[in-house]
Write an enzyme that holds these catalytic residues in place. Sequence first.
Site, PDB file in Angstrom:
ATOM      1  N   GLU A 204     -14.717 -27.206 -52.502  1.00 54.27           N
ATOM      2  CA  GLU A 204     -14.184 -27.290 -51.089  1.00 54.27           C
ATOM      3  C   GLU A 204     -13.344 -26.147 -50.711  1.00 54.27           C
ATOM      4  O   GLU A 204     -12.242 -26.165 -50.088  1.00 54.27           O
ATOM      5  CB  GLU A 204     -13.331 -28.439 -51.279  1.00 54.27           C
ATOM      6  CG  GLU A 204     -13.873 -29.629 -51.902  1.00 54.27           C
ATOM      7  CD  GLU A 204     -12.932 -31.060 -51.511  1.00 54.27           C
ATOM      8  OE1 GLU A 204     -12.046 -30.994 -52.181  1.00 54.27           O
ATOM      9  OE2 GLU A 204     -13.708 -31.816 -50.828  1.00 54.27           O
ATOM     10  N   GLU A 205     -13.776 -24.764 -51.235  1.00 46.68           N
ATOM     11  CA  GLU A 205     -12.922 -23.714 -51.050  1.00 46.68           C
ATOM     12  C   GLU A 205     -13.723 -22.680 -50.445  1.00 46.68           C
ATOM     13  O   GLU A 205     -13.206 -21.762 -49.579  1.00 46.68           O
ATOM     14  CB  GLU A 205     -12.409 -23.111 -52.305  1.00 46.68           C
ATOM     15  CG  GLU A 205     -11.459 -24.071 -52.917  1.00 46.68           C
ATOM     16  CD  GLU A 205     -11.152 -23.717 -54.096  1.00 46.68           C
ATOM     17  OE1 GLU A 205     -11.863 -22.897 -55.123  1.00 46.68           O
ATOM     18  OE2 GLU A 205      -9.901 -24.131 -54.847  1.00 46.68           O
TER      19      GLU A 205
END
Length: 621
Positions: A204-205
């Site tokens: 999720e980065e």
Amino acid sequence: MPCLSKLAATALLGTAASASLLPNIGLEKFIKAENKIALQAVLDNIGPNGAKVPGAGRGLVIASPSKSNPDYFFTWTRDAALTFRTLIDEFLFGNKALEPYINDYIYSQAVLQTVSNPSGTLLPNGGGLGEPKFMADGSRYNGNWGRPQRDGPPLRATALIQYSNYLISKGKKDRVKKEIWPIIANDLAYVGQYWNASGFDLWEEVYGSSFFTTQAQYRSLVEGETLAKSLGIPCPACAQAPQVLCFLQSYWNGKYYTATINTNAARNGVDANTVLGPIALFDPAAPCNSPSLQPCHPRSLSNFKNFVDTFRNSTLYPINRGIPAGRGVALGRYPEDFYFNGNPWYLITLGSAEFLYDVAAAYLKQGSITIDSTSLPFFKEIYPLARVGQFGVLHPAYYVLIAAIRNYADSFVSVSQKYTPANGMMAEQFLKSEPFSPISAANLTWSFASFVSMTHRREGKLPPSWLPRSVSVPSVCSASPVKGTYAPATAAGAPNITTPCVSNILFQVNATTYYGENIYVTGNSPTLGNGNLDTAYPLLSNNYTSERPLWYAVIPVEVTKGQTTLKYKYARQQDCGQDWILEEGSEREIQVPQCVSDGSEDILATVDEAFVGQGGKTGGC
Ligand SMILES: *[C@@H]1O[C@H](CO)[C@@H](O)[C@H](O)[C@H]1NC(C)=O
Ligand SMILES: *[C@@H]1O[C@H](CO)[C@@H](O)[C@H](O)[C@H]1NC(C)=O
Ligand SMILES: *[C@@H]1O[C@H](CO)[C@@H](O)[C@H](O)[C@H]1NC(C)=O
Ligand SMILES: *[C@@H]1O[C@H](CO)[C@@H](O)[C@H](O)[C@H]1NC(C)=O
Ligand SMILES: *[C@@H]1O[C@H](CO)[C@@H](O)[C@H](O)[C@H]1NC(C)=O
Ligand SMILES: *[C@@H]1O[C@H](CO)[C@@H](O)[C@H](O)[C@H]1NC(C)=O
């Protein structure tokens, strides 16, 4: 095989047991006990009856019961799908008690697909399927987040296809066709439409293209096509599979798979992403040179060695000091990680063991091992006499190599054993430095699921084959994704939603913020939360600079019939649970442009403004 595993285990027993926090029970005993604990711990985190997750909706997998530092009390589509893949495996291996959980999962996902969210809606263009996470009761999550994430739909399709194939084998084709296929069809349509669009990776980065995601997408389209054929239903999205496969090849850099491409993230691309991808598409019958990039592909082996070696660095990971080459180490996500200061993860250390069991299982199934110059360094590490060549069942090196690989796998399990507390509860991470104790989310579902999955593979319980006998990579890669059609899976329990009428409006606001502070729009549309700040719409900060403190988003604002004006304000969400700061003065107002329900992404209006009122101040938590 039991022979081999005993052999491998015996060789390891001494070291593993003496190093364990659990009293001397040895690796075999540990695995047996922990597997039971882990399976129960997974079920404890699933609604509606999971002992540790009161309030979770029926069939929803909660990532962790932890509600603060960090708050993981949500359901993630990816984590849930990977968890159910393992539970469905466990069911297929004979644990019939799990069937009600699988049915709850089917129901929950049919409903979840229809929940409108900040990534969009199911109708008309599937955008909402890319939403990574939802509240524990299945309602929309409105926080600022790395979205969309495009691995959830294919992983969910894979889990549901696995169970559908079982039902078909039991003569229940009608149920699959009527109830489960419509859920799968939405997910496949999403893959076919968006595989060539950027999204956030599994951590999720990073925004771009992710190896893990592309691999998951490829698998879903291939097995989706097989299932569609057996049901006699067309799958237009599935025809994209060869192009996804073509794209998959482009992550290889000559030594390892670059975890994310099409991105400007400042990382070298060494990442567990590329080890977890191959185990998620493992097909024990696939040849090792399959372009699907199985665990035993020479490139996957080279990649594995490079990944593991990165964490042998004792400056980076003091926990691995003194562990010699050829022995398992504690593994984290990627070397630049600073989340909780960047530590080893249980699910990655266990996933790496699973990767090696998969490699050994494939060689056993195929009756031969090929070593080439790409995979030679991997083999030399665990068997110094290894050389380039092909080794069949009649060659003495064949069994020696398989035993060495399984031994190596066991040594990663021993590492996880060493850092698992006596009650068997696994958090997300364990500290890379003294005292090496568990940290971050307690009782992480994915950690437990990874233990159960590793145990299956170690015991020779292998997943069904899904790849056709031969697949080839197109000689030239191209991309012409197909627009999908979507419909609520009503037979499985989804509400019969209709297409909303939306106006796509680009909101841009200059608002100087501190790290941890976020900007939202609130207003008189359900998309903007109808004035409720808890469901206001988050803006993006990825174009924010000190020269231009820009927060923005193209928001598909849902408009009710006859509505001509939209009233809204910007709001600051402070860190540390402080109060929101709403703009000063009266509400802003714009004329609502014509709304459309054809899925058009054209921007119908643009605003460019500056935040009015005081700035925020960090709470310093
Ligand atoms: C994790 O599980 C243990 C053992 O069941 C329990 O004592 C602990 O409270 C749990 N932690 C959370 C955050 O649920
Ligand atoms: C789209 O596909 C093409 C062809 O494989 C590839 O070059 C490009 O990087 C892809 N872009 C994304 C964002 O997936
Ligand atoms: C080992 O890790 C340290 C700390 O991250 C890093 O500075 C150094 O370059 C690494 N060494 C090697 C050989 O990669
Ligand atoms: C859903 O609603 C549409 C019209 O909005 C209708 O045509 C269709 O039959 C409904 N489906 C179900 C399963 O109720
Ligand atoms: C944000 O930046 C990207 C490229 O970095 C650009 O394509 C896009 O137009 C920008 N969006 C806004 C609203 O400024
Ligand atoms: C936003 O900031 C930019 C850069 O400082 C500036 O050029 C622009 O005029 C500002 N917009 C508004 C509406 O204040």
